[in-house]
Design a protein around this motif. Sequence first.
Motif, PDB file in Angstrom:
ATOM      1  N   THR A   1       0.957  -1.349   0.017  1.00  0.00           N
ATOM      2  CA  THR A   1       0.004  -0.032   0.022  1.00  0.00           C
ATOM      3  C   THR A   1       1.054   1.410   0.209  1.00  0.00           C
ATOM      4  O   THR A   1       1.995   1.391   0.803  1.00  0.00           O
TER       5      THR A   1
ATOM      6  N   THR B   1       1.464   5.082   0.059  1.00  0.00           N
ATOM      7  CA  THR B   1       0.953   6.290   0.863  1.00  0.00           C
ATOM      8  C   THR B   1       1.702   7.606   0.667  1.00  0.00           C
ATOM      9  O   THR B   1       2.953   7.573   0.554  1.00  0.00           O
TER      10      THR B   1
ATOM     11  N   THR C   1       3.067  -1.176   4.131  1.00  0.00           N
ATOM     12  CA  THR C   1       2.558   0.137   3.962  1.00  0.00           C
ATOM     13  C   THR C   1       3.681   1.051   3.538  1.00  0.00           C
ATOM     14  O   THR C   1       4.405   1.193   4.588  1.00  0.00           O
TER      15      THR C   1
END
Length: 873
Positions: free
Chosen positions: A545, A547, A640
């Motif tokens: 992920t 970000t 992440t």
Amino acid sequence: MAIDMDKDGKVGCAYYSVIDEVLVLEEDIAMGGIDAVDTLLLQVQPTSVIIPNRAPSDLVEFLERNAHRYDDDEASRREQGSYILRNLVSAQFDYDAAKESLAKVDLEPLKPDPLHVVSSEEEPAQCIGSSSHNRLMRLAETINLDSCGSVGCAGAVLNDLERRRAVEDPVLDGNASTAFRVRSVKMNTFTDTMIVSADSLVSLQILQSELHPNPQSRSSNNSEPKAKETLSVSGLLQALACSAQGKRKLRQMLLRPSTNLNLIQERQKTIEVLRRAKNHDCVKTMRMQLRKLKNTKTLLLNVRKGVDRIRGQLSIRTGDWKALLRFAMVSTQLRQGTRSLVGGSEVAICSRISNEVDERRFLFIGEIIMRTIDFQLSKESGRTEIFPGISQYLDELKREYSDACRMLPDLRDSVSRDIPRWAAEHILHCTIMPQIGYLIAVKLDPNTGEGVYHGQAHTEDEWTMCFVSGDVVYYKNRLMLDLDSQYGDLPSRIADEEIQVVMDLASAILQHEDAIISASELFGELDSLLALAQAADKYNWVAPTMTVSNVIAITEGRHPLQELLVPAFIPNDCNMAGGCGSDGPQGAELLVSGARRGADPSLLILTGPNNSGKSVYMKQVALIVYLAHTGSYVPATRATIGVTDRILTRIATRETVVNDESAFLVDLKQAAFSMNFATRRSLLLIDEFGKGTTAESGSALFAAYLTYFLDLGAERPKVLAGTHFHEVFENGFLKAGKDVGYAHMDTRLDPHAKDPEDQITFLYRLLPGRGPSSMGILCAAINGVPRDVISRAETIVALQNRNEDLVSACSESQSEEDRQRLAQAELTARRFLEMQVPVPSRGKQPEGRIRDMLQEIDIEQGRGGAPVMVFVA
């Protein structure tokens, strides 16, 4: 490749790719220095490097270390470098002259300009409204003309290409040569690109190549680097690509990780679609089709060269035509395959292939090749054969030649009837040879060097010897000359017509050159994404992920290379957060492992025994971050990753005998580079910094180094550091805080085990908190250091831990004989110091008296005393 560097360390670079026919400019790198040059060399892998003769000495010395040398001795030839280094006059790198050269590059037709008001007296590139000025202005849309160093390097490359072009085609009759032409000019910028230094690329084993074992092959002036990838991330992934285009595109993706979230997410989406179970059969078929593709740019380069008129034969091999035919057929199949993918319309690459690859165009290309080249007959004859019906004139010539070949036995009989009966048996046959014509083959007379019969009985018919081949002599007589004049040179005329047919075919193919290259690039990109999807399936990688928050949250991360070399790899987590910047946090606060983002440290310090996995852990975190920015899946259960602008390392010390810098100096330069270029979005890996000097200085430097990054506050980067300087923490050299985290690798100790290898068990599991000891002595015992050395080291460590006097303690461990000799030597030294040495008077030296005094001291101490030596002036 041209490189220039000024006194402030600003680096400019430009290079030309022969296979792509593209001139690439790198954006000027401010304060890049030798590190930036090293990175560029590793990424481009040039075969030739040119620099100005005013280049700084450190740049020259650095490039000469790996340059190709033309030494005579065998040892030097084995150590030849991978590129040729040449010095050019500084005028070749002039900025204004380079702009003029760029303006002359013929890329594509210019649109008419109504303000075209140029006069013949004005400079073309400087005159507003001129075609050169318009071309330069349009070029400024794609390259940054403010990068003066790189623009100057581009001018040097263009001048060198002009020189090479003249050498390649010395006689052009005013026609432009297609050799070393520039089809496009582009600039690589650092916008939306993660910066990874050369040290990081090597330390993390992202790139790790070996030169070709043959020095002549690895240093040849070719467009493809003569090197192979060893165990590295690049080699691991490139092995999964099916085509040459895919391998090149994958390498480009790996060398320039992106910070563009849209691009990264698009690649992840493509990989997800390719991995769907419903697409398994379609993906497998596309990979098989991609394996059939050869390097299309090389094939088109051969087509563009045309036919070798000097040799009078077809220079394009039948295999090249077959490869082009296969590319045309595979192109239509790949287009249909991408359209049949479930969810293929959701990804950009499939949509581009569907829209940009014209199926009818490639069917037409395949049809004209199949209609022209007879591949079956070419395979049997070993040369390129043309189908009947393509050229009526060629068909007529072949019929005449066939008729002429059929009449050759009759010609032999006719010649035999016109000569004496005894000579008929020496006439072997008649034949036709290109550019020579009809010939009579006669047995060789070894005594005379001529034919056994050569027209002796026919004075009115002269037999002329043409040449000798083996034991056969070839002659021409009046009949052969009449046949030559009647039929002419049929083989040469056939070859010329075949050349014309192939040139027409090549011209028809080159009309679609742009479409073929564009399709090849699309298929290369598809192949690279298929390789990433294959890696995700094969090695159990997951989609990270991405970000904008400045965090790293990895659950059960693994090292992509190390896990392939061990029977069982222990995964570990990593939770870190860099500074939020002066504007505060960007995006929503993330929950990482059940805690808020602010609870994760920006500095994570690893301690523990040697060989426990600290370095592997640091590298695996960096590699996961790196792979995530290429758009690839990563080796973890969940990840992440915040956008990271650069990865900087102080891990490996790359030493060489030609480098006069010490290992500690190299480490310091790496540390200085990271301090100068790190931002809050950077990731730093620091492994055992300071070990190259004394323990006091090393620990002080290490503590100050980490404190520098902590003091950056909201602009602090993410730092992973490993050390054995436990005194830094025990003495409070590093201030504690929520931004500092400690971890160590778990071990199990059994001090009662007899075998040293059984006394410690490495569990390779990351635990919070500091490790108690580095256990260096135990590691030395495991690796075969003699037992008496280990015992002595354990004794000294125990004394240090009790703060005892090491001098006294070491003296107690001496033998009785050593203590006696030491006592006698000490007594001799004391008596010598008590001596009253007389002062020499003018003109007299008391050498004899001094010698007597020393002899008395030696006699008093006995023969076992230590001898006393005094030099008397």
